[in-house]
Design a protein around this motif. Structure first.
Motif, PDB file in Angstrom:
ATOM      1  N   UNK A  97      -0.813  -2.924   1.575  1.00 39.98           N
ATOM      2  CA  UNK A  97      -0.014  -4.129   1.353  1.00 39.98           C
ATOM      3  C   UNK A  97      -0.630  -4.994   0.261  1.00 39.98           C
ATOM      4  N   UNK A  98      -1.960  -5.081   0.270  1.00 41.20           N
ATOM      5  CA  UNK A  98      -2.653  -5.882  -0.742  1.00 41.20           C
ATOM      6  C   UNK A  98      -2.444  -5.305  -2.138  1.00 41.20           C
ATOM      7  N   UNK A  99      -2.531  -3.987  -2.251  1.00 41.01           N
ATOM      8  CA  UNK A  99      -2.347  -3.321  -3.543  1.00 41.01           C
ATOM      9  C   UNK A  99      -0.933  -3.533  -4.069  1.00 41.01           C
ATOM     10  N   UNK A 100       0.059  -3.332  -3.196  1.00 45.98           N
ATOM     11  CA  UNK A 100       1.443  -3.475  -3.635  1.00 45.98           C
ATOM     12  C   UNK A 100       1.760  -4.925  -3.999  1.00 45.98           C
ATOM     13  N   UNK A 101       1.174  -5.858  -3.255  1.00 42.39           N
ATOM     14  CA  UNK A 101       1.381  -7.266  -3.573  1.00 42.39           C
ATOM     15  C   UNK A 101       0.785  -7.598  -4.937  1.00 42.39           C
ATOM     16  N   UNK A 158       0.120   4.588  -5.130  1.00 36.47           N
ATOM     17  CA  UNK A 158       0.601   5.795  -4.456  1.00 36.47           C
ATOM     18  C   UNK A 158      -0.512   6.495  -3.685  1.00 36.47           C
ATOM     19  N   UNK A 159      -1.733   6.393  -4.197  1.00 34.36           N
ATOM     20  CA  UNK A 159      -2.861   7.001  -3.493  1.00 34.36           C
ATOM     21  C   UNK A 159      -3.084   6.324  -2.143  1.00 34.36           C
ATOM     22  N   UNK A 160      -3.039   4.992  -2.125  1.00 36.13           N
ATOM     23  CA  UNK A 160      -3.225   4.270  -0.870  1.00 36.13           C
ATOM     24  C   UNK A 160      -2.064   4.538   0.089  1.00 36.13           C
ATOM     25  N   UNK A 161      -0.871   4.679  -0.454  1.00 41.09           N
ATOM     26  CA  UNK A 161       0.278   5.015   0.389  1.00 41.09           C
ATOM     27  C   UNK A 161       0.074   6.390   1.025  1.00 41.09           C
ATOM     28  N   UNK A 162      -0.448   7.331   0.243  1.00 42.65           N
ATOM     29  CA  UNK A 162      -0.690   8.681   0.762  1.00 42.65           C
ATOM     30  C   UNK A 162      -1.747   8.673   1.854  1.00 42.65           C
ATOM     31  N   UNK A 163      -2.738   7.776   1.736  1.00 41.73           N
ATOM     32  CA  UNK A 163      -3.801   7.713   2.732  1.00 41.73           C
ATOM     33  C   UNK A 163      -3.274   7.315   4.109  1.00 41.73           C
ATOM     34  N   UNK A 194      -9.206   2.225  11.316  1.00 40.68           N
ATOM     35  CA  UNK A 194      -9.146   2.696   9.930  1.00 40.68           C
ATOM     36  C   UNK A 194      -7.712   2.636   9.422  1.00 40.68           C
ATOM     37  N   UNK A 195      -6.768   3.042  10.266  1.00 38.10           N
ATOM     38  CA  UNK A 195      -5.357   3.005   9.896  1.00 38.10           C
ATOM     39  C   UNK A 195      -4.910   1.581   9.581  1.00 38.10           C
ATOM     40  N   UNK A 196      -5.301   0.646  10.430  1.00 36.03           N
ATOM     41  CA  UNK A 196      -4.940  -0.750  10.197  1.00 36.03           C
ATOM     42  C   UNK A 196      -5.537  -1.252   8.897  1.00 36.03           C
ATOM     43  N   UNK A 197      -6.776  -0.837   8.622  1.00 39.08           N
ATOM     44  CA  UNK A 197      -7.440  -1.249   7.384  1.00 39.08           C
ATOM     45  C   UNK A 197      -6.738  -0.700   6.151  1.00 39.08           C
ATOM     46  N   UNK A 198      -6.331   0.564   6.213  1.00 40.13           N
ATOM     47  CA  UNK A 198      -5.641   1.186   5.083  1.00 40.13           C
ATOM     48  C   UNK A 198      -4.276   0.551   4.861  1.00 40.13           C
ATOM     49  N   UNK A 199      -3.574   0.258   5.951  1.00 37.92           N
ATOM     50  CA  UNK A 199      -2.268  -0.386   5.828  1.00 37.92           C
ATOM     51  C   UNK A 199      -2.399  -1.767   5.196  1.00 37.92           C
ATOM     52  N   UNK A 200      -3.456  -2.491   5.587  1.00 37.98           N
ATOM     53  CA  UNK A 200      -3.683  -3.805   4.999  1.00 37.98           C
ATOM     54  C   UNK A 200      -4.029  -3.675   3.522  1.00 37.98           C
ATOM     55  N   UNK A 201      -4.843  -2.667   3.189  1.00 39.41           N
ATOM     56  CA  UNK A 201      -5.204  -2.411   1.803  1.00 39.41           C
ATOM     57  C   UNK A 201      -3.978  -2.046   0.981  1.00 39.41           C
TER      58      UNK A 201
END
Length: 222
Positions: A20-24, A193-198, A11-18
């Motif tokens: 990066x995708x959002x910020x990109x 910021x929400x995804x970063x907080x997750x 889940x952590x890897x998935x959120x980190x990938x998400x």
């Protein structure tokens, strides 16, 4: 518990990938105001009457952070000079930490006070836990000590949560009040910021789950 830890890691890897995708994605959305991350940071600090904090550029990606010891808002190269919704979100968020520091936000002070102890603990805690598991047949003391030290890192993870959420709240409130972003850009900044907080939420849960895993091994041996 072991499989739960594996699930949390995935889940952590998935959120980190998400993340990066959002910020990109949001890094490609130019701000109508034309302000860079550094300029937004400067304005937010000035609006809060903070004159003793410097805004500096740092190398790397997503390496942005506020250092209370040196009173510097450190923005990555992709944020410092960029004029995007992602850059605005990150710059304002890091300045949110500077505002916390300036207003003596208690949770930030608590987290900062824990840093020296955690720096010392992190050097030998993994080895102590490993040695504790290997020596469990002979003594429970090493593992017990390792669990106590690991509990400090878990506490730090949970103390970090209100600090991060509060910094984002301050950032979004200021951007909305000052109008440095449009309604659409504000929504993008909030999402990023929400995804970063997750990532912090999952890290805290993972730390707690790992602590319980070692505690279970300890209790079974007793």
């Amino acid at each position: 518990m072991f499989f739960f830890l594996i699930l949390l890691m995935l889940v952590s890897l998935g959120i980190q990938q998400r993340l990066r995708s959002k910020f990109k994605k949001y890094a490609q959305v130019g701000l109508q105001s034309g302000l860079t991350g550094a300029q937004i940071a400067g304005r937010m600090l000035a609006d809060h009457g903070i004159t003793d904090v410097r805004v500096e550029s740092t190398t790397g990606s997503l390496t942005d952070h506020y250092n209370p010891a040196t009173k510097t808002v450190n923005l990555s190269e992709g944020v410092y000079a960029e004029r995007s919704a992602a850059a605005a979100a990150v710059a304002a968020h890091e300045c949110g930490h500077a505002v916390q520091h300036a207003t003596a936000y208690s949770m930030l002070a608590f987290r900062s006070a824990m840093v020296p102890a955690l720096s010392a603990v992190s050097r030998f805690m993994p080895m102590l836990l490993l040695a504790g598991v290997l020596m469990l047949r002979f003594s429970i003391i090493p593992l017990g000590l390792g669990i106590v030290l690991f509990a400090l890192t878990t506490l730090f993870s949970f103390v970090t949560l209100p600090v991060e959420f509060d910094a984002s709240r301050r950032a979004l409130a200021w951007m909305d009040q000052r109008g440095v972003v449009t309604v659409q850009e504000h929504a993008m900044a909030k999402d990023a910021l929400w995804w970063a907080a997750m990532t912090y939420v999952v890290a805290a849960i993972s730390s707690l789950a790992t602590l319980l895993y070692y505690a279970t091994i300890f209790m079974r041996r007793r």
